[in-house]
Design a protein around this motif. Structure first.
Motif, PDB file in Angstrom:
ATOM      1  N   CYS A   1     -52.737 -26.109  35.400  1.00 53.35           N
ATOM      2  CA  CYS A   1     -51.387 -26.504  35.821  1.00 53.35           C
ATOM      3  C   CYS A   1     -50.480 -26.211  34.630  1.00 53.35           C
ATOM      4  O   CYS A   1     -50.516 -26.936  33.627  1.00 53.35           O
ATOM      5  CB  CYS A   1     -51.332 -27.982  36.188  1.00 53.35           C
TER       6      CYS A   1
ATOM      7  N   LYS B   1     -45.022 -31.898  37.083  1.00 56.30           N
ATOM      8  CA  LYS B   1     -45.509 -31.179  38.254  1.00 56.30           C
ATOM      9  C   LYS B   1     -46.584 -30.181  37.821  1.00 56.30           C
ATOM     10  O   LYS B   1     -46.683 -29.832  36.649  1.00 56.30           O
ATOM     11  CB  LYS B   1     -44.353 -30.472  38.943  1.00 56.30           C
ATOM     12  N   CYS B   2     -47.388 -29.722  38.797  1.00 55.29           N
ATOM     13  CA  CYS B   2     -48.442 -28.760  38.468  1.00 55.29           C
ATOM     14  C   CYS B   2     -47.854 -27.374  38.213  1.00 55.29           C
ATOM     15  O   CYS B   2     -48.288 -26.661  37.322  1.00 55.29           O
ATOM     16  CB  CYS B   2     -49.470 -28.723  39.600  1.00 55.29           C
TER      17      CYS B   2
ATOM     18  N   THR C   1     -48.577 -30.467  43.296  1.00 52.17           N
ATOM     19  CA  THR C   1     -50.035 -30.385  43.302  1.00 52.17           C
ATOM     20  C   THR C   1     -50.486 -28.947  43.075  1.00 52.17           C
ATOM     21  O   THR C   1     -49.678 -28.009  43.123  1.00 52.17           O
ATOM     22  CB  THR C   1     -50.596 -30.888  44.645  1.00 52.17           C
TER      23      THR C   1
ATOM     24  N   SER D   1     -44.407 -26.783  42.763  1.00 54.31           N
ATOM     25  CA  SER D   1     -45.352 -27.653  43.478  1.00 54.31           C
ATOM     26  C   SER D   1     -45.809 -28.804  42.593  1.00 54.31           C
ATOM     27  O   SER D   1     -46.087 -28.621  41.401  1.00 54.31           O
ATOM     28  CB  SER D   1     -46.569 -26.843  43.943  1.00 54.31           C
TER      29      SER D   1
ATOM     30  N   MET E   1     -55.371 -36.413  38.366  1.00 61.34           N
ATOM     31  CA  MET E   1     -55.511 -37.447  39.384  1.00 61.34           C
ATOM     32  C   MET E   1     -56.413 -38.583  38.916  1.00 61.34           C
ATOM     33  O   MET E   1     -56.228 -39.737  39.310  1.00 61.34           O
ATOM     34  CB  MET E   1     -56.081 -36.835  40.667  1.00 61.34           C
TER      35      MET E   1
ATOM     36  N   PHE F   1     -55.806 -30.241  37.802  1.00 61.42           N
ATOM     37  CA  PHE F   1     -55.118 -31.216  38.647  1.00 61.42           C
ATOM     38  C   PHE F   1     -56.037 -32.400  38.962  1.00 61.42           C
ATOM     39  O   PHE F   1     -55.574 -33.551  39.029  1.00 61.42           O
ATOM     40  CB  PHE F   1     -54.645 -30.557  39.944  1.00 61.42           C
TER      41      PHE F   1
END
Length: 337
Positions: free
Chosen positions: A64, A69-70, A76, A74, A93, A89
């Motif tokens: 990422c 943000k990734c 994700t 986006s 999480m 990613f």
């Protein structure tokens, strides 16, 4: 079906204003539940280190390429980003799972009866360390995996592990002033062991920053030091920790210390032996990724063992509240003649 209790407007306002107090007034966890909650934070603190190592060892450090943000478009990872995007990613999480474990520890500590403010503060200390490390992790990505920020990221994870272990230990203790189980000289030897073990871990991050596992398939900046020289220093510090551990065990035996400190020193020695075997094998086999990952896991176990040695040198007895006995019967006043 269980009937859902109706909440008044005042109860809803209380739950929104102070949810921890609201839960504490309606739930009393058992001591076993509180201890398990504290241990879940310890386990997740270790797991986040191991998965962070997997990100680096699979070359997924920039899977990422931006943060929070990734990608620029986006939040994700997308299918086009492939394996590296999924790994990076997924590690991000896991931070939420870590937050959930720390949150559970805070809620359990706040809801325990009687409420121990010291446990709640330790839980919140874990939370703020997690938040700080999440921001630092974003900085690591934004600066292109600069090795100095990567090293700081790992050291802050070690700080989280320290606080989590102290919290777990304190669950089974009281809040009285700590009472030493050994003399001052033994305590000073132990703290020397802690300092050298801390240097060992810090130099280990330099070994990583100067080595070949950069965390990304592209050419990432490395720490400009001779890798073999810094690795030799790391090995020398490891043998110093082993020597101090053996010395501490013999001193504890000589002064007839309680079984707790002796067992913790023995456990540390065994963990060091296992970690040393992995370290030497990875050095002579050109640092294969799987062994580097095991070595990172072993560094967590070494630090846990060091913290347990320190905590075993004192005790905090649980205060026992005396229960008043039945009042003595008073003779009835004689009736007036």
């Amino acid at each position: 079906m269980v009937r859902v209790p109706k909440l008044t407007r005042a109860e809803v306002a209380q739950a929104a204003w102070n949810p921890l107090l609201y839960i504490a007034e309606r739930w009393t966890p058992s001591p076993r539940t509180v201890r398990r909650a504290a241990m879940s934070a310890v386990v997740m603190a270790v797991l986040i280190v191991v998965t962070g190592g997997a990100v680096r060892l699979t070359g997924s450090g920039l899977g990422c390429p931006t943060w929070p943000k990734c990608t620029d478009e986006s939040l994700t990872a997308t299918g086009a980003m492939g394996f590296h995007g999924a790994i990076e990613f997924g590690n991000r999480m896991l931070t939420y799972v870590l937050c959930a474990a720390v949150g559970w520890a805070i809620i359990a500590a706040r809801s325990a009866k009687p409420w121990r403010r010291s446990l709640t503060r330790l839980g919140w200390a874990q939370f703020w360390v997690v938040m700080g490390n999440a921001v630092l992790g974003g900085i690591v990505v934004l600066v292109g995996l600069n090795p100095y920020t990567v090293a700081a990221h790992f050291l802050l994870s070690t700080a989280l592990l320290t606080v989590a272990m102290v919290t777990w230990q304190r669950v089974g203790e009281g809040d009285a002033a700590p009472r030493p189980l050994v003399g001052k000289a033994v305590s000073q030897l132990t703290w020397l062991l802690v300092v050298v073990a801390g240097l060992l871990i810090a130099v280990g991050t330099v070994v990583t920053g100067a080595g070949r596992h950069a965390g990304d398939s592209s050419d990432v900046h490395r720490i400009p030091l001779d890798w073999k020289m810094i690795t030799q220093l790391h090995a020398d510090l490891a043998w110093a920790v082993v020597a101090l551990t053996v010395a501490l065990w013999f001193v504890l035996k000589a002064v007839d210390a309680p079984a707790g400190p002796l067992h913790r020193a023995r456990d540390l020695f065994l963990v060091l032996m296992g970690q040393g075997v992995i370290g030497y094998v990875q050095y002579f086999t050109d640092t294969p990724e799987i062994l580097v990952g095991l070595h990172m896991f072993g560094s967590c176990l070494v630090w846990i063992a060091v913290v347990r040695v320190v905590l075993s040198l004192r005790e905090r007895p649980v205060a026992v509240v005396p229960v008043p006995g039945p009042a003595a019967e008073q003779p009835e006043p004689a009736a007036a003649g």
